[in-house]
Design a protein around this motif. Structure first.
Motif, PDB file in Angstrom:
ATOM      1  N   ASN A  52       6.076 -11.557   7.130  1.00  0.00           N
ATOM      2  CA  ASN A  52       4.977 -12.290   7.769  1.00  0.00           C
ATOM      3  C   ASN A  52       3.748 -12.266   6.879  1.00  0.00           C
ATOM      4  N   ASN A  53       4.002 -12.302   5.575  1.00  0.00           N
ATOM      5  CA  ASN A  53       2.929 -12.109   4.615  1.00  0.00           C
ATOM      6  C   ASN A  53       2.510 -13.452   4.008  1.00  0.00           C
ATOM      7  N   ASN A  54       1.418 -14.014   4.536  1.00  0.00           N
ATOM      8  CA  ASN A  54       0.871 -15.260   4.007  1.00  0.00           C
ATOM      9  C   ASN A  54      -0.534 -15.032   3.442  1.00  0.00           C
ATOM     10  N   ASP A  56      -3.639 -14.567   0.865  1.00  0.00           N
ATOM     11  CA  ASP A  56      -4.044 -15.131  -0.420  1.00  0.00           C
ATOM     12  C   ASP A  56      -4.454 -13.991  -1.352  1.00  0.00           C
TER      13      ASP A  56
END
Length: 210
Positions: A52-54, A56
């Motif tokens: 679930n790593n979005n 930046d």
């Protein structure tokens, strides 16, 4: 007492890729206590929910900095001989009131699992260097005792279920006193790592230079 992770857990985007703050702090404590501290890329992914790593680049940098500062603070506590146990790791009879305590201990156990290889390497090198430990008891036995102790308090309800009715009753009566022994057991855990680290470069100085 404030933590470098406080600002991270005020950010909803970062919070959603992390376990609880108490778990994260316990995890990082175990990494800091390892005889030889691994590189960040070896242990940080174990804390972050990659599926679930979005994040930046800026968010990743903020998260990494907070974790490294937490590692630094843990190392300093160990080096200075300060209290190792967070204020929130205290006994409470009701499970919701001790959730942070159990989360911190669960994080410690998971963090230790992530650095088991570092412990094994330190044992191997200490054996090669004929390092004399301060305790005649085998280091593996000392470590096992610490980990079993932490595990029994990381989920008291599970520990009760694993015991017979009589054993569970006796264990529940002892739990408040066991929490009182946590500082001593943490010191034993860190002391063992320190002894094994004698045959390795000074971890705090190495970390500081990095």
């Amino acid at each position: 007492m404030s933590s470098p992770l406080d600002s991270v857990y005020c950010n909803p985007t970062l919070t959603q890729v992390l376990p609880s703050q108490a778990f994260c702090e316990g995890y990082i404590f175990a990494v800091a206590a390892a005889p030889e501290i691994p590189m960040p890329e070896e242990w940080m992914p174990g804390v972050v929910n990659g599926s679930n790593n979005n994040l930046d680049a800026t968010q990743v940098s903020k998260l990494a900095d907070a974790m490294m500062f937490t590692l630094r603070d843990s190392l300093k506590l160990m080096r200075d001989g300060k209290t190792l146990l967070p204020e929130y790791v205290v006994w409470a009879d009701e499970k919701p009131l001790r959730v942070d305590a159990e989360q911190w201990l669960s994080g410690l156990l998971m963090g230790h699992q992530s650095v088991e290889g570092c412990w094994q390497q330190a044992w191997h090198r200490a054996s090669q260097n004929n390092l004399q430990l301060s305790n005649d008891e085998p280091p593996a036995k000392r470590l096992t005792r610490c980990l079993k102790f932490f595990s029994s308090l990381a989920d008291v309800e599970l520990a009760l279920l694993a015991r017979s009715k009589e054993q569970a009753s006796a264990f529940r009566e002892k739990v408040p006193a066991l929490y009182g022994q946590l500082p001593r057991m943490l010191s034993e855990y860190v002391s063992l790592a320190d002894e094994l680290a004698q045959s390795l470069p000074n971890q705090f100085e190495t970390f500081s230079k990095q």
